[in-house]
Design a protein around this motif. Structure first.
Motif: not given
Length: 453
Positions: A160-182
């Motif tokens: 894939c073009q951006f590895s986080f979209t196909c390596d399971g990163a989005m399933v393994r962790w979610i950004p903390r609230a403040a980091a997501w807002e930044r």
């Protein structure tokens, strides 16, 4: 004369001894050379690279990201041999997103996910990644939407073009609230005309400890921290190649449903657990009017401004919007302390705070990126919150000694620690979630490790 010759003649036994010594002196080094095991020399791996420059008449192919099998120290050595381009590196044109509110919300959240998972909680790195994605969206070799560019090739387990979209990163962790807002703040800036000029018209990047097969076939134009940025060689890397228009619509990406209410996933799939500090209402900092943002206080030495903000909360603003106001006010500051009061009579004009002002404080927000920390706290005697974790510690006003004149709300004569802003607390017990700022989506987890492109 014969007697003299006899006097200097070396005795035969001594000749034998000297000959043996000479033989040993020659034989021992030879034996050591022959018998000592050879130490294999470290060879730099052979790297296969393409040097072809794609002509203007041929659209360059977008290849899956394939990394050469080399050790990190070898990768850095190889990358150092690729020189930076000495050609001009003009900044890209500003881009302002259009389309329906749903389309714009999807684009913001897709871009926020990309900058966070690719660059971590680093505003500079995030801006560089966002610029590359916008550059790709404008280039005819890539999809015509923000989400389309980011999730191109997501259906493949590799390539894939951006590895986080196909390596399971989005399933393994979610950004903390403040980091997501930044991250969302950086995304909104990039989609509202902000340009990160140092990367120019880069369409590719990678970390310096890997070697993609395409790295030497492109022009290396700059580096940002540990990332190297590239553009296509020849005409396809020049500004005229980036003239394609935006599609005006963004696809729904089910993988984004855990992070974004603008994307929806499989209706039969179980919903992720909610953050136990969430009030159930998410307020976008972009909706906070500029008129509500206070000016920073003056620095302690009177020169410039500090990263402290004190204000009276705008009349009619709901408690759920306080954190959004703080994030909007703090902007990109790595350190920021935001303190607010509902009662204008108790809003101080300067520091230090009196105990009365501390106990009357309605809301506080503290960000310290050097510690990876951001926390919002409410005065729960004034505003009900769904979790006690969101509440400041109770600070009753200090009763002055008998006969002493009471301190006024703004005299600052009774300095006290800012109890409304908590220090970083120890991690939660096993099985319990750790909470930070109360804005976005799901259970807080460790920050992502930057990936490469």
């Amino acid at each position: 004369m014969p007697a003299l010759e006899s006097h200097w003649r070396v005795p035969f036994p001594l000749q034998i001894i000297l000959a043996l010594i000479a033989l040993v002196a020659i034989a021992v080094p030879v034996a050591l050379v022959i018998t000592t095991p050879r130490v294999p020399q470290h060879k730099r791996p052979h790297v296969v690279i393409s040097k072809r420059v794609v002509p203007k008449t041929e659209l360059p192919a977008v290849e899956p990201v394939l990394i050469q099998q080399v050790a990190p120290e070898d990768a850095r050595s190889i990358n150092a041999t690729i020189p930076f381009s000495n050609l001009p590196n003009p900044a890209a044109r500003a881009f302002r997103i259009s389309g329906s509110p749903e389309t714009q919300a999807r684009a913001v959240d897709c871009l926020a996910a990309a900058v966070f998972y690719e660059a971590g909680d680093d505003a500079v790195g995030q801006r560089a990644v966002a610029q590359v994605i916008i550059n790709r969206m404008r280039h005819p070799a890539f999809p015509k939407s923000i989400c389309g560019v980011i999730f191109q090739g997501q259906e493949r387990s590799t390539g894939c073009q951006f590895s986080f979209t196909c390596d399971g990163a989005m399933v393994r962790w979610i950004p903390r609230a403040a980091a997501w807002e930044r991250a969302r703040y950086v995304a909104r800036l990039a989609l509202s005309g902000s340009v990160y000029a140092p990367v120019g018209h880069a369409t590719h990047y990678h970390t310096d400890w890997v070697v993609p097969y395409w790295s030497a076939s492109l022009e290396k134009i700059t580096e940002v921290h540990t990332h190297l940025f590239f553009r296509w060689a020849g005409w396809w890397g020049t500004p005229p190649a980036f003239g394609r228009g935006y599609a005006g619509t963004e696809p729904n990406v089910p993988k984004m449903s855990r992070l974004s209410s603008a994307h929806y996933g499989d209706p039969s799939a179980p919903l992720p657990e909610a953050d136990d500090t969430s009030s159930g209402v998410i307020v976008d900092p972009a909706t906070i009017p500029a008129s509500a943002m206070p000016a920073p206080m003056a620095a302690a030495d009177g020169v410039g401004e500090s990263s402290n903000f004190m204000l009276t909360l705008p009349k009619g603003m709901t408690a759920d919007a306080f954190a959004a106001l703080a994030i909007r006010t703090c902007g990109e500051r790595p350190y920021c302390k935001f303190m607010a009061w509902a009662d204008p009579r108790l809003t101080p004009a300067k520091l230090p705070l009196s105990s009365t002002q501390v106990s009357a404080m309605s809301f506080s927000y503290l960000r310290d990126q050097s510690q990876g920390f951001a926390k919002a706290l409410w005065n729960c005697q004034q505003f009900k919150r769904p979790s006690p974790v969101q509440c400041m510690r109770a600070q009753p006003p200090v009763t002055p000694p008998s006969g002493a004149a009471p301190a006024s709300a703004g005299d600052g004569k009774l300095p006290a620690p800012l109890a409304g802003v908590r220090r970083k607390e120890p991690g939660p017990a096993p099985g319990k979630s750790q909470t930070t700022l109360t804005l976005p989506v799901a259970k807080a987890t460790p920050a992502a490790v930057p990936t490469k492109k």
